[in-house]
Design a protein around this motif. Sequence first.
Motif, PDB file in Angstrom:
ATOM      1  N   TYR A  69      -6.408  15.381   4.174  1.00 54.01           N
ATOM      2  CA  TYR A  69      -5.825  15.095   2.827  1.00 54.01           C
ATOM      3  C   TYR A  69      -5.021  14.097   2.447  1.00 54.01           C
ATOM      4  O   TYR A  69      -5.240  13.303   1.493  1.00 54.01           O
ATOM      5  CB  TYR A  69      -5.371  16.523   2.215  1.00 54.01           C
ATOM      6  CG  TYR A  69      -5.160  16.528   0.531  1.00 54.01           C
ATOM      7  CD1 TYR A  69      -6.049  17.016  -0.043  1.00 54.01           C
ATOM      8  CD2 TYR A  69      -3.905  16.109   0.345  1.00 54.01           C
ATOM      9  CE1 TYR A  69      -5.796  16.800  -1.395  1.00 54.01           C
ATOM     10  CE2 TYR A  69      -3.645  16.394  -0.980  1.00 54.01           C
ATOM     11  CZ  TYR A  69      -4.637  16.494  -2.061  1.00 54.01           C
ATOM     12  OH  TYR A  69      -4.338  16.573  -3.400  1.00 54.01           O
ATOM     13  N   LEU A  70      -4.254  13.659   3.479  1.00 62.07           N
ATOM     14  CA  LEU A  70      -3.220  12.652   3.597  1.00 62.07           C
ATOM     15  C   LEU A  70      -4.103  11.209   3.432  1.00 62.07           C
ATOM     16  O   LEU A  70      -4.087  10.335   2.958  1.00 62.07           O
ATOM     17  CB  LEU A  70      -2.461  12.490   4.757  1.00 62.07           C
ATOM     18  CG  LEU A  70      -1.471  11.321   4.968  1.00 62.07           C
ATOM     19  CD1 LEU A  70      -0.780  10.969   3.936  1.00 62.07           C
ATOM     20  CD2 LEU A  70      -0.983  11.279   6.039  1.00 62.07           C
ATOM     21  N   HIS A  71      -5.331  11.333   4.599  1.00 58.24           N
ATOM     22  CA  HIS A  71      -6.296  10.199   4.146  1.00 58.24           C
ATOM     23  C   HIS A  71      -6.926   9.777   3.252  1.00 58.24           C
ATOM     24  O   HIS A  71      -6.998   8.700   2.617  1.00 58.24           O
ATOM     25  CB  HIS A  71      -7.337  10.467   5.492  1.00 58.24           C
ATOM     26  CG  HIS A  71      -8.017   9.166   6.003  1.00 58.24           C
ATOM     27  ND1 HIS A  71      -9.283   9.155   4.883  1.00 58.24           N
ATOM     28  CD2 HIS A  71      -8.086   8.073   6.676  1.00 58.24           C
ATOM     29  CE1 HIS A  71     -10.043   8.019   5.512  1.00 58.24           C
ATOM     30  NE2 HIS A  71      -9.704   7.262   6.201  1.00 58.24           N
TER      31      HIS A  71
ATOM     32  N   GLU B 253      -7.502   6.724  -1.871  1.00 57.19           N
ATOM     33  CA  GLU B 253      -7.698   6.975  -3.466  1.00 57.19           C
ATOM     34  C   GLU B 253      -6.583   5.915  -4.016  1.00 57.19           C
ATOM     35  O   GLU B 253      -6.626   4.998  -4.978  1.00 57.19           O
ATOM     36  CB  GLU B 253      -7.346   8.222  -3.904  1.00 57.19           C
ATOM     37  CG  GLU B 253      -7.348   8.291  -5.578  1.00 57.19           C
ATOM     38  CD  GLU B 253      -8.865   8.119  -5.935  1.00 57.19           C
ATOM     39  OE1 GLU B 253      -9.083   7.810  -7.132  1.00 57.19           O
ATOM     40  OE2 GLU B 253      -9.837   7.706  -5.171  1.00 57.19           O
ATOM     41  N   ALA B 254      -5.435   5.833  -3.431  1.00 55.93           N
ATOM     42  CA  ALA B 254      -4.388   5.218  -3.808  1.00 55.93           C
ATOM     43  C   ALA B 254      -4.893   3.362  -3.487  1.00 55.93           C
ATOM     44  O   ALA B 254      -4.519   2.549  -4.321  1.00 55.93           O
ATOM     45  CB  ALA B 254      -3.053   5.083  -2.962  1.00 55.93           C
ATOM     46  N   LEU B 255      -5.529   3.107  -2.409  1.00 54.15           N
ATOM     47  CA  LEU B 255      -5.859   1.793  -2.116  1.00 54.15           C
ATOM     48  C   LEU B 255      -7.044   1.669  -3.138  1.00 54.15           C
ATOM     49  O   LEU B 255      -7.092   0.188  -3.430  1.00 54.15           O
ATOM     50  CB  LEU B 255      -6.399   1.696  -0.681  1.00 54.15           C
ATOM     51  CG  LEU B 255      -5.514   1.611   0.431  1.00 54.15           C
ATOM     52  CD1 LEU B 255      -6.106   1.698   1.875  1.00 54.15           C
ATOM     53  CD2 LEU B 255      -4.549   0.271   0.370  1.00 54.15           C
TER      54      LEU B 255
ATOM     55  N   ALA C 253       0.866  -1.137   0.142  1.00 54.18           N
ATOM     56  CA  ALA C 253       0.058  -0.057  -0.150  1.00 54.18           C
ATOM     57  C   ALA C 253       1.022   1.279  -0.065  1.00 54.18           C
ATOM     58  O   ALA C 253       0.599   2.189  -0.798  1.00 54.18           O
ATOM     59  CB  ALA C 253      -0.917  -0.054   1.199  1.00 54.18           C
ATOM     60  N   LEU C 254       1.805   1.220   0.939  1.00 50.69           N
ATOM     61  CA  LEU C 254       2.585   2.366   0.829  1.00 50.69           C
ATOM     62  C   LEU C 254       3.802   2.563  -0.319  1.00 50.69           C
ATOM     63  O   LEU C 254       3.626   3.769  -0.895  1.00 50.69           O
ATOM     64  CB  LEU C 254       3.690   2.320   2.020  1.00 50.69           C
ATOM     65  CG  LEU C 254       3.271   2.537   3.520  1.00 50.69           C
ATOM     66  CD1 LEU C 254       4.162   2.298   4.557  1.00 50.69           C
ATOM     67  CD2 LEU C 254       2.610   3.836   3.576  1.00 50.69           C
ATOM     68  N   ALA C 255       3.865   1.546  -1.193  1.00 47.62           N
ATOM     69  CA  ALA C 255       4.736   1.419  -2.250  1.00 47.62           C
ATOM     70  C   ALA C 255       3.991   2.153  -3.538  1.00 47.62           C
ATOM     71  O   ALA C 255       4.310   3.092  -3.945  1.00 47.62           O
ATOM     72  CB  ALA C 255       4.933   0.264  -2.716  1.00 47.62           C
ATOM     73  N   TRP C 256       2.671   1.751  -3.579  1.00 46.14           N
ATOM     74  CA  TRP C 256       1.608   2.381  -4.522  1.00 46.14           C
ATOM     75  C   TRP C 256       1.029   3.978  -4.055  1.00 46.14           C
ATOM     76  O   TRP C 256       1.016   4.722  -4.943  1.00 46.14           O
ATOM     77  CB  TRP C 256       0.388   1.675  -4.485  1.00 46.14           C
ATOM     78  CG  TRP C 256       0.590   0.256  -5.500  1.00 46.14           C
ATOM     79  CD1 TRP C 256       0.299  -0.839  -5.021  1.00 46.14           C
ATOM     80  CD2 TRP C 256       0.938   0.211  -6.851  1.00 46.14           C
ATOM     81  NE1 TRP C 256       0.564  -1.921  -5.840  1.00 46.14           N
ATOM     82  CE2 TRP C 256       0.860  -1.078  -7.079  1.00 46.14           C
ATOM     83  CE3 TRP C 256       1.264   1.237  -7.703  1.00 46.14           C
ATOM     84  CZ2 TRP C 256       1.388  -1.682  -8.224  1.00 46.14           C
ATOM     85  CZ3 TRP C 256       1.373   0.600  -9.312  1.00 46.14           C
ATOM     86  CH2 TRP C 256       1.256  -0.741  -9.370  1.00 46.14           C
ATOM     87  N   PHE C 257       1.319   4.079  -2.875  1.00 46.45           N
ATOM     88  CA  PHE C 257       1.071   5.675  -2.504  1.00 46.45           C
ATOM     89  C   PHE C 257       2.295   6.372  -2.841  1.00 46.45           C
ATOM     90  O   PHE C 257       1.918   7.590  -3.611  1.00 46.45           O
ATOM     91  CB  PHE C 257       0.849   5.621  -1.005  1.00 46.45           C
ATOM     92  CG  PHE C 257       0.663   7.064  -0.333  1.00 46.45           C
ATOM     93  CD1 PHE C 257      -0.171   7.899  -0.489  1.00 46.45           C
ATOM     94  CD2 PHE C 257       1.809   7.403   0.666  1.00 46.45           C
ATOM     95  CE1 PHE C 257      -0.373   9.149   0.108  1.00 46.45           C
ATOM     96  CE2 PHE C 257       1.944   8.914   1.052  1.00 46.45           C
ATOM     97  CZ  PHE C 257       0.711   9.396   0.859  1.00 46.45           C
ATOM     98  N   PHE C 258       3.718   6.203  -2.579  1.00 43.59           N
ATOM     99  CA  PHE C 258       4.785   6.961  -2.920  1.00 43.59           C
ATOM    100  C   PHE C 258       4.767   6.858  -4.655  1.00 43.59           C
ATOM    101  O   PHE C 258       5.215   7.950  -4.866  1.00 43.59           O
ATOM    102  CB  PHE C 258       5.747   6.315  -2.365  1.00 43.59           C
ATOM    103  CG  PHE C 258       5.757   6.524  -0.819  1.00 43.59           C
ATOM    104  CD1 PHE C 258       5.661   7.741  -0.413  1.00 43.59           C
ATOM    105  CD2 PHE C 258       6.258   5.507  -0.030  1.00 43.59           C
ATOM    106  CE1 PHE C 258       5.953   8.110   1.133  1.00 43.59           C
ATOM    107  CE2 PHE C 258       5.997   5.571   1.390  1.00 43.59           C
ATOM    108  CZ  PHE C 258       5.970   6.991   1.831  1.00 43.59           C
ATOM    109  N   TYR C 259       4.440   5.801  -5.171  1.00 45.79           N
ATOM    110  CA  TYR C 259       4.265   5.950  -6.683  1.00 45.79           C
ATOM    111  C   TYR C 259       3.513   7.083  -7.061  1.00 45.79           C
ATOM    112  O   TYR C 259       3.858   7.608  -8.025  1.00 45.79           O
ATOM    113  CB  TYR C 259       3.812   4.604  -7.140  1.00 45.79           C
ATOM    114  CG  TYR C 259       3.750   4.509  -8.654  1.00 45.79           C
ATOM    115  CD1 TYR C 259       4.910   4.479  -9.519  1.00 45.79           C
ATOM    116  CD2 TYR C 259       2.468   4.168  -9.194  1.00 45.79           C
ATOM    117  CE1 TYR C 259       4.523   4.503 -10.964  1.00 45.79           C
ATOM    118  CE2 TYR C 259       2.436   4.233 -10.382  1.00 45.79           C
ATOM    119  CZ  TYR C 259       3.372   4.287 -11.260  1.00 45.79           C
ATOM    120  OH  TYR C 259       3.096   4.254 -12.850  1.00 45.79           O
TER     121      TYR C 259
END
Length: 233
Positions: free
Chosen positions: A189-191, A196-198, A137-143
Amino acid sequence: MDYTTTAWAAAAGLALLALFSYLTAAARRGSRTRPRYPPVSGTVFHKLYHLRRLHDYLTDLSRRHKTFRLLAPGRRRLVYTCDPAAVAARQDMLSRFMEAAASSTAGGDGSAAVDYRYLRDMVLNILIAGKDTTVEALAWFFYMACKHPRVQERIYHEAGEASGGAGEGVPVEEFARGLTDEALNKMHYLHAALTEALRLYTALPLNNKECFSDDVLPGGFRLYAAVTPKIVS
């Protein structure tokens, strides 16, 4: 004095010189402080013997010795340590959990007993059940954040304002201390960005299962024992 006498005298002198050098070097080695090694508390076979209660076994050893060794085949030495001097500067997840638990006890000085079994179960649950999903999840979020600099900039400013650590010159340690539950609840906004990334990239695209007996899927398809179905999210 003939040649033979001179040769014997030279050989004797060289022998005495070599002997003196050897004794001097040995005396210097003996005068040095011998290295200290952690005490041996068991072997890897003790870990196999206590396999059903391995975590409790290692916890008991850590309470008896801050640093200890377990012997292993092939002259290997497994060294375990919980010495505060060795882990004081560490900022891993377990250290942060232990620091938070100690600061939340009576007076914030860690004087009350910390439930280490509860901490152990919590960390194991994260490592076993939440490690891969959190990393993906974090990898896709940072991407996604790298692909959208405007979103990245807005998250940066929101995190600085919510934690009270706005500014580029703020040390990482000070910024991390400001990430409290109250500060995280302000980062709407972070949430939204994480959600959205998930939505776009699920954290667990394939969930492997194993059939221990014959079964039938909700769609009516039959599965036999030992089949490994993959649930696609």
